[in-house]
Design a protein around this motif. Structure first.
Motif, PDB file in Angstrom:
ATOM      1  N   ALA A  18       0.830  -1.206   0.000  1.00  7.79           N
ATOM      2  CA  ALA A  18       0.000   0.000   0.000  1.00  7.79           C
ATOM      3  C   ALA A  18       0.862   1.254   0.000  1.00  7.79           C
ATOM      4  N   ALA A  19       1.972   1.213   0.761  1.00  5.85           N
ATOM      5  CA  ALA A  19       2.869   2.374   0.796  1.00  5.85           C
ATOM      6  C   ALA A  19       3.499   2.608  -0.575  1.00  5.85           C
ATOM      7  N   ASP A 311      -7.392   6.950 -10.593  1.00  9.83           N
ATOM      8  CA  ASP A 311      -6.203   6.167 -10.953  1.00  9.83           C
ATOM      9  C   ASP A 311      -5.490   5.646  -9.702  1.00  9.83           C
ATOM     10  N   VAL A 312      -5.296   6.529  -8.739  1.00 11.20           N
ATOM     11  CA  VAL A 312      -4.573   6.146  -7.520  1.00 11.20           C
ATOM     12  C   VAL A 312      -5.366   5.107  -6.734  1.00 11.20           C
ATOM     13  N   THR A 313      -6.675   5.316  -6.624  1.00 10.74           N
ATOM     14  CA  THR A 313      -7.517   4.350  -5.921  1.00 10.74           C
ATOM     15  C   THR A 313      -7.437   2.979  -6.577  1.00 10.74           C
ATOM     16  N   VAL A 316      -4.075   1.323  -5.757  1.00 16.60           N
ATOM     17  CA  VAL A 316      -3.998   0.784  -4.392  1.00 16.60           C
ATOM     18  C   VAL A 316      -4.866  -0.469  -4.263  1.00 16.60           C
ATOM     19  N   VAL A 317      -6.096  -0.402  -4.780  1.00 20.74           N
ATOM     20  CA  VAL A 317      -7.019  -1.534  -4.660  1.00 20.74           C
ATOM     21  C   VAL A 317      -6.483  -2.752  -5.416  1.00 20.74           C
ATOM     22  N   ILE A 318      -6.027  -2.551  -6.642  1.00 18.98           N
ATOM     23  CA  ILE A 318      -5.518  -3.682  -7.438  1.00 18.98           C
ATOM     24  C   ILE A 318      -4.269  -4.267  -6.788  1.00 18.98           C
ATOM     25  N   THR A 319      -3.409  -3.400  -6.250  1.00 15.46           N
ATOM     26  CA  THR A 319      -2.207  -3.897  -5.573  1.00 15.46           C
ATOM     27  C   THR A 319      -2.565  -4.741  -4.359  1.00 15.46           C
ATOM     28  N   ALA A 362      -0.869   2.652 -16.699  1.00 15.49           N
ATOM     29  CA  ALA A 362       0.463   2.260 -16.230  1.00 15.49           C
ATOM     30  C   ALA A 362       0.566   2.233 -14.715  1.00 15.49           C
ATOM     31  N   LEU A 363      -0.104   3.169 -14.044  1.00 12.90           N
ATOM     32  CA  LEU A 363       0.051   3.286 -12.593  1.00 12.90           C
ATOM     33  C   LEU A 363      -0.331   1.997 -11.860  1.00 12.90           C
ATOM     34  N   PRO A 364      -1.505   1.400 -12.102  1.00 13.59           N
ATOM     35  CA  PRO A 364      -1.809   0.139 -11.406  1.00 13.59           C
ATOM     36  C   PRO A 364      -0.844  -0.988 -11.757  1.00 13.59           C
TER      37      PRO A 364
END
Length: 620
Positions: A18-19, A311-313, A316-319, A362-364
């Motif tokens: 998450a970090a 995008d950020v959510t 984090v969720v997919i990670t 790309a981010l996820p």
């Protein structure tokens, strides 16, 4: 397979994941450049290619000073008198407004400069200024603040509006944004795209906190009031006319009436060029025309702070979901779930793009793949360690319980929860004279004797597919056909009776240390047995019970009373013959009463010498 990872390790891994996603998300929310952008531009170009070419609005046309124009005029740059002629002809063709993507700095021929100024003054026009940035400045995530600006000749600037032509390109050089405003040393200065739109519509749209006020609605913009570009197609997708055609036409040129005209240079070696998803070399004037067209038809890509937060959510969720999958599910299933989550997100962003929403692909990927991969490796390490421990435990258990039974229970934990009746051959073997010998040689030597005896019995039993069911001091119980029977069980039991007796006598009884052993006796019977789990709920063992076991045990008493070495019931002899073991010679059967049993048993008895000869024939 249950996870081998301790919950504390999983919790720590999820916090780290998450970090990691949060750090990447913070960079994304700030609009700062990062290596992720290269992957995102590739995914973005793929989406643009998937949507394909789009029709541009009819409100915009481009007039270009191209190679034929320069060849006909005979010089570059064109003198400003010729530019004035082009501007006038564009006006006379009915254009509503003009934007010139050319840096008209410095003074030339005064009459030509004056002619151009007069032409611009008769027409709603904006001319280019250029911002100059230090290396690292002008990123797409903030309002651009140039160190200096190149402005047009003051005479020209007084006759027309002035605006900046700079665009924000990605790491590959493709323009992705057009800043709507610049924070210059002399105050805010608009982009030529925004100024051209205002001249064309008759009203300069005001900036809001997160976008542009266009009429009664609001067009969202990216961070720092950047307009994300949505290209229509390759070069000349937007109506493009050569300036040579403008100069040659005596009458007003068709195709310009009522339009916003962008005037720029496309001649070889002159003017700026950019790579775009549709075209490896697109003139800068067409990039700017694309921005104006996006404002006019409202088709610019939607990317603002809200989209970036989505995008950020998602990252984090997919990670976290991918990490949880590989942590708690079977590893192959968990890895597939993590991959499916990413593919699902790619499908979502593709569908969103068809509605001009620019979600980040790309981010996820960058957030989840390293985190999931690291946890996968960590789990494999723990799984291997756990498997080694299980193998060691199973090996250790196999020393207290038969390996066959251990494997069967490991494969089928419900094995024999319900008792099962089946046919089997039961063999008992014991040592005569053991009690006196153990008193004479002591406890330690007695233990060594028993270990040697048991080793011989196990080796001979396993050679014949027998299963040692119980060690009883100087006696051993062996089952043939346990846990699963086959037609050769009785034959194996009979053959083992003779070879086992011979092996014990030759390898143990003849040893000087154990000369106190008087004899070795073997009894074998064949019949129905019951396999079941006996004992407490928390402490059980696999047991074989039934009349067959009792009879086999009593046969040892018969062998002792008749001074025989081997006692076989008629049932096991008949079954052994059917299984292929021929006993020759076979002694006559005696009908003998069994203590505690109403029915007598027909028994064949062999002396030591007869048993040894029978063993030799069976080995051969």
């Amino acid at each position: 397979m249950k996870t081998s990872l301790p919950l504390g390790v999983i919790a720590a891994a999820l916090i780290v994941g998450a970090a990691w996603a949060g750090v990447l998300g913070a960079i994304h929310l700030a609009g700062a450049a990062s290596p992720i952008d290269r992957l995102e531009t590739t995914l973005l170009d793929a989406r643009i290619g998937w949507v394909g070419r789009r029709p541009p609005p009819d409100d915009v046309a481009i007039v270009v000073i191209d190679d034929p124009t320069i060849t006909a005029v005979g010089r570059y740059p064109l003198d400003r008198g010729t530019l004035a002629d082009i501007v006038d002809r564009i006006r006379l063709s009915g254009a509503r407004a003009l934007a010139i993507d050319m840096l008209l700095v410095g003074e030339t021929d005064p009459e030509a400069d004056a002619a151009l100024a007069d032409a611009l003054a008769r027409f709603p026009a904006v001319i280019a200024a250029a911002a100059q940035f230090e290396i690292g400045e002008g990123a797409a995530g903030a309002v651009p603040a140039p160190g200096d600006t190149l402005t047009p000749l003051s005479k020209l600037a007084a006759a027309a509006n002035t605006a900046l032509v700079n665009v924000a390109a990605d790491a590959g050089g493709t323009p992705r944004h057009v800043p709507m405003v610049f924070d210059t040393s002399s105050g805010p200065m608009p982009s030529i795209v925004l100024r051209a739109y205002g001249l064309y519509t008759g009203e300069m749209p005001p900036l809001t906190a997160s976008g542009l006020r266009l009429g009664s609605g609001e067009l969202p913009l990216d961070i720092g009031w950047h307009l994300p570009l949505n290209y229509y197609g390759p070069g000349k997708t937007i109506t493009t006319i050569s300036a040579l055609e403008i100069l040659r036409e005596p009458a007003p040129v068709e195709g310009l009436s009522g339009k916003l005209v962008m005037l720029g240079v496309t001649a070889t070696g002159v003017g700026d060029r950019f790579t775009t998803p549709f075209d490896p070399i697109l003139p800068g004037v067409e990039v700017l025309a694309t921005g104006v067209a996006n404002l006019l038809d409202g088709s610019s890509l939607r990317r603002n702070e809200t989209i970036r937060r989505i995008d950020v959510t998602a990252a984090v969720v997919i990670t976290l979901a991918g990490m949880a999958a590989v942590a708690f599910l079977p590893l192959a299933v968990g890895s597939a779930v993590a991959a499916i989550l990413l593919f699902a997100w790619l499908a979502v962003i593709s569908m969103a793009f068809s509605h001009v929403f620019w979600l980040n692909g790309a981010l996820p990927i960058v957030a989840s793949v390293p985190a999931v991969a690291a946890l996968t490796v960590l789990r494999q390490v723990f799984d291997r360690r756990s498997m080694r421990r299980m193998a060691m435990a199973q090996d250790a258990l196999g020393r207290f319980q038969s390996a066959k039974i251990s494997r069967r229970i490991a494969e089928d934990p419900g094995f024999l929860l319900e008792p099962r009746e089946q046919q089997a051959a039961i063999l008992f073997i014991d040592l005569a004279g053991y009690t006196g010998l153990s008193e004479r040689i002591g406890a330690r030597s007695t233990r060594d004797l028993l270990k040697s005896f048991h080793t011989i019995v196990v080796e001979e039993a396993e050679r014949r597919n027998g299963l040692v069911m119980d060690f009883m001091g100087d006696g051993v119980m062996v089952g043939f056909g346990i846990p699963d029977g086959n037609p050769g069980d009785a034959a194996n039991a009979v053959a083992a009776a003779f070879t086992m007796l011979s092996a014990v006598r030759h390898r143990l009884v003849t040893d000087d240390v154990v000369r106190g052993i008087e004899a070795v006796r073997v009894g074998v019977h064949y019949g129905a047995v019951v396999l079941s789990r006996l004992g407490h709920e928390g402490h059980q063992q696999i047991a074989t019970t039934g009349d067959c076991v009792n009879v086999a045990s009593r046969l040892l008493d018969i062998a002792r009373s008749r001074e025989a070495a081997v006692a076989l019931s008629a049932d096991v002899v008949r079954a052994a013959v059917s299984g292929g073991v021929i006993l020759s010679p076979q002694p006559p059967l005696d009908t003998i009463a069994i203590r505690g049993r109403r029915q007598p048993v027909d028994v064949a008895l062999w002396s030591v010498a007869e048993a040894e000869r029978q063993a030799e024939r069976l080995v051969l």
